[in-house]
Design an enzyme around this catalytic site. Structure first.
Site: not given
Ligand code: IMP
Ligand code: MG
Length: 171
Positions: A35-36, A91-92, A95, A123, A144, A151, A157
């Protein structure tokens, strides 16, 4: 507050203008990862001038509330048929990169004409899986963040800006 509303919107406009230039004469499919990315996708699409279709997909990656594990599951697939189309995944935040790494591999198997990745936030210091990001709104430090779609446990959100979440024990 880390990134204010005006700063967010003007950067989103810049990304849209870049996409408009690069996809001139072509139709694009914006694939919003729920949803992000909803707020980002809506704002971005308002400034897209090439023909555009919107698709939505929901994925979850099992982990705790703060980090993903890499075990990604598709909860809701998109109704858009991406074969032969120019797809931009929206994507939002990226990470560790695990979620996107899985998703891009899966989408590539559907044989789009092209597949690019657009993220509001990045990030890079947290990256575990190597993913190529084509459009980035802002790089953020290893904290974070919430708001503009992002969220913490489904909350915040709706904040119109990006804020850093500060936990009580850290205050
Ligand atoms: P990844 O697989 O570790 O790259 O995670 C990506 C997902 O983790 C994103 O789509 C977010 O839903 C969540 N996420 C990672 N870091 C944050 C943050 O700082 N705030 C909120 N959601 C995050
Ligand atoms: Mg998320």
């Amino acid at each position: 507050m880390l990134i204010g509303e005006e700063q967010l919107i003007s950067r989103v406009k810049e990304i849209a203008e870049q996409i408009n230039r690069e996809y001139d004469g072509r139709e694009i499919y914006l694939l919003c990862i729920l949803k992000g990315s909803v707020y980002f996708t809506c704002e971005l699409s308002k400034h897209i001038t090439v023909p555009v279709k919107l698709g939505f997909m929901s994925v979850s990656s099992y982990g705790d509330r703060m980090t993903s594990s890499g075990a990604v599951v598709i909860d809701q697939d998109t109704d858009l048929h991406v074969k032969g189309k120019h797809v931009i995944v929206v994507e939002d935040i990226i990470d560790t990169g695990r979620t996107l790494c899985f998703l891009l591999r899966m989408l590539a198997k559907r044989e789009p004409a092209s597949l690019k990745l657009c993220t509001l936030l990045d990030k890079p210091s947290r990256r575990v899986s190597d993913v190529q990001v084509d459009y980035v709104g802002f790089e953020v430090p290893d904290t974070f963040v919430v708001g503009f779609g992002l969220d913490y446990a489904q909350k915040y959100r709706n904040l119109p800006y990006i804020g850093e979440l500060v936990f009580k024990e850290e205050q």
